[in-house]
Every structure is written in structure tokens, then in C-alpha cells.
Design a protein around this motif. Structure first.
Motif, PDB file in Angstrom:
ATOM      1  N   VAL A 100       4.489  17.163   2.409  1.00 16.11           N
ATOM      2  CA  VAL A 100       4.627  16.253   3.298  1.00 16.11           C
ATOM      3  C   VAL A 100       3.473  15.023   2.222  1.00 16.11           C
ATOM      4  O   VAL A 100       4.269  13.847   2.313  1.00 16.11           O
ATOM      5  N   ILE A 101       2.706  15.444   1.966  1.00 20.76           N
ATOM      6  CA  ILE A 101       2.010  14.409   1.183  1.00 20.76           C
ATOM      7  C   ILE A 101       2.358  13.912   0.064  1.00 20.76           C
ATOM      8  O   ILE A 101       2.353  12.811  -0.391  1.00 20.76           O
ATOM      9  N   TRP A 102       3.074  14.749  -0.799  1.00 20.18           N
ATOM     10  CA  TRP A 102       3.801  14.353  -2.021  1.00 20.18           C
ATOM     11  C   TRP A 102       4.932  13.440  -1.692  1.00 20.18           C
ATOM     12  O   TRP A 102       4.934  12.379  -2.316  1.00 20.18           O
ATOM     13  N   THR A 103       5.513  13.816  -0.616  1.00 20.77           N
ATOM     14  CA  THR A 103       6.899  12.876  -0.103  1.00 20.77           C
ATOM     15  C   THR A 103       6.361  11.511   0.336  1.00 20.77           C
ATOM     16  O   THR A 103       6.734  10.333  -0.137  1.00 20.77           O
ATOM     17  N   ARG A 104       5.270  11.520   0.927  1.00 18.73           N
ATOM     18  CA  ARG A 104       4.626  10.093   1.475  1.00 18.73           C
ATOM     19  C   ARG A 104       4.074   9.413   0.398  1.00 18.73           C
ATOM     20  O   ARG A 104       4.121   8.211   0.189  1.00 18.73           O
ATOM     21  N   PHE A 105       3.493  10.291  -0.731  1.00 18.81           N
ATOM     22  CA  PHE A 105       2.761   9.546  -2.077  1.00 18.81           C
ATOM     23  C   PHE A 105       3.902   8.768  -2.823  1.00 18.81           C
ATOM     24  O   PHE A 105       3.992   7.682  -3.200  1.00 18.81           O
ATOM     25  N   LEU A 106       5.248   9.388  -2.878  1.00 19.62           N
ATOM     26  CA  LEU A 106       6.354   8.759  -3.570  1.00 19.62           C
ATOM     27  C   LEU A 106       6.786   7.580  -2.785  1.00 19.62           C
ATOM     28  O   LEU A 106       7.279   6.759  -3.312  1.00 19.62           O
ATOM     29  N   ARG A 107       6.937   7.882  -1.581  1.00 19.06           N
ATOM     30  CA  ARG A 107       7.437   6.594  -0.600  1.00 19.06           C
ATOM     31  C   ARG A 107       6.442   5.532  -0.581  1.00 19.06           C
ATOM     32  O   ARG A 107       6.661   4.429  -0.917  1.00 19.06           O
ATOM     33  N   SER A 108       5.130   5.842  -1.096  1.00 22.07           N
ATOM     34  CA  SER A 108       4.131   4.605  -1.008  1.00 22.07           C
ATOM     35  C   SER A 108       4.477   3.773  -2.564  1.00 22.07           C
ATOM     36  O   SER A 108       4.227   2.797  -2.680  1.00 22.07           O
ATOM     37  N   LEU A 109       4.838   4.630  -3.507  1.00 20.56           N
ATOM     38  CA  LEU A 109       5.199   4.022  -4.830  1.00 20.56           C
ATOM     39  C   LEU A 109       6.390   2.972  -4.490  1.00 20.56           C
ATOM     40  O   LEU A 109       6.724   2.329  -5.523  1.00 20.56           O
ATOM     41  N   ASP A 110       7.456   3.285  -3.815  1.00 20.03           N
ATOM     42  CA  ASP A 110       8.587   2.572  -3.506  1.00 20.03           C
ATOM     43  C   ASP A 110       8.386   1.033  -2.985  1.00 20.03           C
ATOM     44  O   ASP A 110       9.305   0.239  -3.000  1.00 20.03           O
ATOM     45  N   ARG A 111       7.296   0.641  -2.368  1.00 19.90           N
ATOM     46  CA  ARG A 111       6.973  -0.117  -1.546  1.00 19.90           C
ATOM     47  C   ARG A 111       6.759  -1.524  -2.620  1.00 19.90           C
ATOM     48  O   ARG A 111       6.181  -1.313  -3.755  1.00 19.90           O
ATOM     49  N   PRO A 112       7.496  -2.543  -2.362  1.00 20.17           N
ATOM     50  CA  PRO A 112       7.379  -3.737  -3.211  1.00 20.17           C
ATOM     51  C   PRO A 112       5.921  -4.312  -3.444  1.00 20.17           C
ATOM     52  O   PRO A 112       5.215  -4.341  -2.114  1.00 20.17           O
ATOM     53  N   ALA A 113       5.461  -4.916  -4.305  1.00 23.23           N
ATOM     54  CA  ALA A 113       4.059  -5.335  -4.478  1.00 23.23           C
ATOM     55  C   ALA A 113       4.121  -6.821  -3.865  1.00 23.23           C
ATOM     56  O   ALA A 113       4.929  -7.526  -3.697  1.00 23.23           O
ATOM     57  N   PHE A 114       2.861  -7.021  -3.456  1.00 29.01           N
ATOM     58  CA  PHE A 114       2.621  -8.249  -2.329  1.00 29.01           C
ATOM     59  C   PHE A 114       2.594  -9.422  -3.684  1.00 29.01           C
ATOM     60  O   PHE A 114       1.696  -9.201  -4.575  1.00 29.01           O
ATOM     61  N   THR A 115       3.247 -10.462  -3.360  1.00 28.35           N
ATOM     62  CA  THR A 115       2.820 -11.625  -4.362  1.00 28.35           C
ATOM     63  C   THR A 115       2.281 -12.639  -3.757  1.00 28.35           C
ATOM     64  O   THR A 115       2.295 -13.078  -2.470  1.00 28.35           O
TER      65      THR A 115
END
Length: 115
Positions: A100-115
């Protein structure tokens, strides 16, 4: 004194999972609001005491077995929220939590960066 958020050694991820928890002599229900490999935060309408020991059964989405934490310690209480440090997990629960933690971590990497 080090603030609790600064002292954490693992990342926490926001979640919304139903949870049943219990200790001697109480049982309660709540919503697990964040999760890490070493603990979680729970929102509930039940009064709990910091320093108490609890068992947790987290109802995981799309998974048959609940995540069973055999032993946790309530580390802080603030209003209707409290934090639990995981102390003892069965091997199956530990593997499930890692996934679960690994899946959540990978999802967090997919979020677009704020500009």
C-alpha cells in the motif's frame, strides 16, 4: 522539544480507510486519514488516551483481508484525531502495508509540479 512532524522517519500518505480499533476495555470505529510504514492517524468520535495500546483492523479498498495491526500505541490525541505507532504486525500485514505504501508513493510521483 522536537515537533512530532519533524521527528517522523517515514513519509505519510493521505488516505480514507474505515478502521475498527480496540484496546482494554474499549472498541471504536473511525477513519484512517493518513498512513505510513510506521503508523497512522485516525479520526473518530470516541475518546482515547495517549499511551494506550490498541489493535487495528483497517478495511482496505479492493482487498479481501483487512490490514490487521496486532499492537499499536496511541502516541498523541488532538480533539477527534489520534496518532498510532505500529509496534507489532503479522508478516502478512507487514507485506500488505508495504504494498500500500509503495503504491501511494508511486502515485505521489505522478502528481504534476506546482508552477
Amino acid at each position: 522539544m522536537i515537533h512530532a512532524l519533524q521527528a517522523r522517519s517515514t513519509d505519510r500518505f493521505p488516505v480514507t480507510y474505515p478502521v475498527v480499533f480496540g484496546g482494554a476495555p474499549f472498541v471504536g470505529e473511525g477513519i484512517l486519514t493518513d498512513l505510513s510504514a510506521s503508523g497512522c492517524a485516525i479520526a473518530c468520535d470516541r475518546t482515547v488516551l495517549s499511551g494506550s495500546y490498541v489493535r487495528l483492523h483497517v478495511l482496505m479498498p479492493d482487498q479481501a483481508p483487512s490490514l490487521a495491526i496486532e499492537l499499536g500505541k496511541i502516541r498523541w490525541v488532538k480533539g477527534c484525531m489520534f496518532g498510532v505507532e505500529f509496534i507489532r504486525l503479522p508478516i502478512r500485514a507487514h507485506q500488505q502495508l508495504d504494498q500500500v505504501i509503495w503504491t501511494r508513493f508511486l502515485r505521489s510521483l505522478d502528481r504534476p509540479a506546482f508552477t
